[in-house]
Write an enzyme that holds these catalytic residues in place. Structure first.
Site, PDB file in Angstrom:
ATOM      1  N   MET A 174       0.949  -1.504   0.147  1.00  0.00           N
ATOM      2  CA  MET A 174       0.011  -0.196  -0.230  1.00  0.00           C
ATOM      3  C   MET A 174       0.910   1.323   0.333  1.00  0.00           C
ATOM      4  SD  MET A 174      -3.669  -0.694   1.894  1.00  0.00           S
ATOM      5  CE  MET A 174      -2.365  -0.533   3.711  1.00  0.00           C
ATOM      6  N   HIS A 197       9.672   1.069   3.719  1.00  0.00           N
ATOM      7  CA  HIS A 197      10.621   0.556   4.057  1.00  0.00           C
ATOM      8  C   HIS A 197      10.972  -0.100   4.251  1.00  0.00           C
ATOM      9  CE1 HIS A 197       7.811  -2.441   6.589  1.00  0.00           C
ATOM     10  NE2 HIS A 197       7.013  -1.441   6.854  1.00  0.00           N
ATOM     11  N   GLY A 239      10.944  -3.035   5.004  1.00  0.00           N
ATOM     12  CA  GLY A 239      10.854  -4.206   5.277  1.00  0.00           C
ATOM     13  C   GLY A 239      10.364  -4.775   4.312  1.00  0.00           C
ATOM     14  N   HIS A 240       9.758  -3.472   3.192  1.00  0.00           N
ATOM     15  CA  HIS A 240       9.118  -4.219   1.988  1.00  0.00           C
ATOM     16  C   HIS A 240      10.333  -4.200   0.986  1.00  0.00           C
ATOM     17  CE1 HIS A 240       6.001  -0.796   3.216  1.00  0.00           C
ATOM     18  NE2 HIS A 240       5.182  -2.141   2.850  1.00  0.00           N
ATOM     19  N   GLN A 263      -2.587 -12.522   7.914  1.00  0.00           N
ATOM     20  CA  GLN A 263      -2.902 -12.096   6.591  1.00  0.00           C
ATOM     21  C   GLN A 263      -2.045 -12.783   5.300  1.00  0.00           C
ATOM     22  OE1 GLN A 263      -2.861  -8.487   4.448  1.00  0.00           O
ATOM     23  NE2 GLN A 263      -0.995  -8.320   4.348  1.00  0.00           N
ATOM     24  N   ARG A 270       2.680   2.149   9.973  1.00  0.00           N
ATOM     25  CA  ARG A 270       2.231   2.637  10.038  1.00  0.00           C
ATOM     26  C   ARG A 270       3.034   3.714  11.464  1.00  0.00           C
ATOM     27  NH1 ARG A 270      -2.355  -0.910   8.781  1.00  0.00           N
ATOM     28  NH2 ARG A 270      -3.908   0.747   8.737  1.00  0.00           N
TER      29      ARG A 270
HETATM   30  O1  PAF Z   1      -0.380  -5.532   3.754  1.00  0.00           O
HETATM   31  C1  PAF Z   1      -0.253  -4.611   3.678  1.00  0.00           C
HETATM   32  O2  PAF Z   1      -0.071  -4.008   2.632  1.00  0.00           O
HETATM   33  C2  PAF Z   1      -2.092  -5.267   2.189  1.00  0.00           C
HETATM   34  O3  PAF Z   1      -2.732  -5.507   3.111  1.00  0.00           O
HETATM   35  C3  PAF Z   1      -2.029  -5.039   1.194  1.00  0.00           C
HETATM   36  C4  PAF Z   1      -1.509  -7.193   1.189  1.00  0.00           C
HETATM   37  C5  PAF Z   1      -1.077  -5.065   0.454  1.00  0.00           C
HETATM   38  C6  PAF Z   1      -3.456  -5.718   0.017  1.00  0.00           C
HETATM   39  O4  PAF Z   1      -3.594  -4.466  -0.220  1.00  0.00           O
END
Ligand code: PAF
Length: 288
Positions: free
Chosen positions: A26, A30, A32-33, A150, A184
């Site tokens: 989203m 950072h 982590g991504h 998730q 966040r």
């Molecule tokens: O983890 C996230 O950033 C969101 O939940 C995702 C998997 C991109 C779905 O919008």
């Protein structure tokens, strides 16, 4: 690195690639991504990162409007991490009409823990992830373990709907003090940021008590939550669960070395943080 907004253009550019890897995000990226992007690169083929703040997974009182949108910076970071293509659809690209068809995860997985405190959250997540899979058609998709539930919900969706994508899990990246990296975290005031690591410390304390042989999980969990409350936090849950189905383990299952995860979610001021730690009880050596 190319930036693409529409699904038709995306399909054109990827032109049927059967080796694409996807990192759904989203934005407000950072380390982590970026570690997920690097993991995606190791699978070969083009790496696509999606950036889309998905309205469908936010409750009306949550932070959809204020969620940080940092597109230019995100693109720079992605370029540096070796991403080939950014898929950044607008709302009209992904939701050209009201989304009537939605993916409802089973209640036993989707309505507990995060799902209990964020009604509809996993419906929104599964629906957008399925849509992103259909748009990108990746062979591999990489999700972070920081969002442990998730990851499980998405794995179960892929399995039950026989989606042709391999789900790969990326380890949680942490700040030097141990705080799990999260978009966040940027909401925290300096004083809150200094205390934020207490969530992962409480989870570690819970894990260590189990490893030390304590088996009264409700008592341990209540004590851990009370500890956070005493520091001014508002915990939603701190709990020990089995990794494979997120149900509470029996004492005998802990003793037999079941894979466990201690998960927590709590608000510090107005910021809601989540974290988790996986562990298992080492088996006792058999005495002859
Ligand atoms: O983890 C996230 O950033 C969101 O939940 C995702 C998997 C991109 C779905 O919008």
């Amino acid at each position: 690195m190319q930036v693409v907004r529409g699904i038709a253009e995306l399909r054109d550019v990827l032109s049927g690639s059967k080796t694409t890897s996807l990192v759904p995000t989203m934005g407000n990226l950072h380390e982590g991504h970026l570690s997920l992007v690097r993991s995606a690169r190791s699978h070969g083929g083009p790496v696509v990162a999606s950036i889309f703040v998905n309205r469908l997974q936010f409750a009306p009182h949550e932070d959809f409007d204020s969620y940080p949108r940092t597109f230019e910076r995100d693109c720079e970071l992605l370029r540096g991490a070796g991403c080939d293509l950014v898929f950044a659809p607008g709302e009209r690209d992904l939701y050209p009409e009201p989304q009537g068809y939605k993916v409802h995860p089973p209640a036993e997985l989707g309505d507990i823990l995060e799902g209990e405190f964020r009604a509809g959250f996993f419906i929104g997540v599964c629906t957008v992830v399925l849509k992103l899979f259909n748009a990108v058609q990746p062979r591999v998709a990489v999700f972070g373990k920081k969002d442990f539930q998730q990851l499980m919900v998405i794995r179960a969706m892929v399995r039950q709907l026989a989606l042709p994508v391999e789900i790969v899990a990326g380890e949680t990246e942490r700040a030097p003090d141990g705080l799990a990296l999260s978009s966040r975290n940027g909401y925290l005031s300096p004083a809150e940021r200094a205390d934020a690591v207490e969530l992962s410390r409480s989870l570690a304390g819970l894990r260590d008590a189990v490893l030390a042989g304590e088996r009264d999980l409700p008592r341990l969990e209540a004590a851990a939550a009370a500890g956070l409350c005493a520091r001014g936090w508002q915990p939603d849950y701190l709990t020990v669960r089995r990794c494979h189905d997120l149900l509470a383990p029996l004492a005998s299952q802990i003793d037999q070395g079941a894979a466990l995860v201690v998960l927590g979610a709590a608000k510090l001021g107005t910021t809601r943080l989540i974290d988790n730690l996986e562990f298992s009880q080492p088996l006792q050596p058999q005495v002859a």
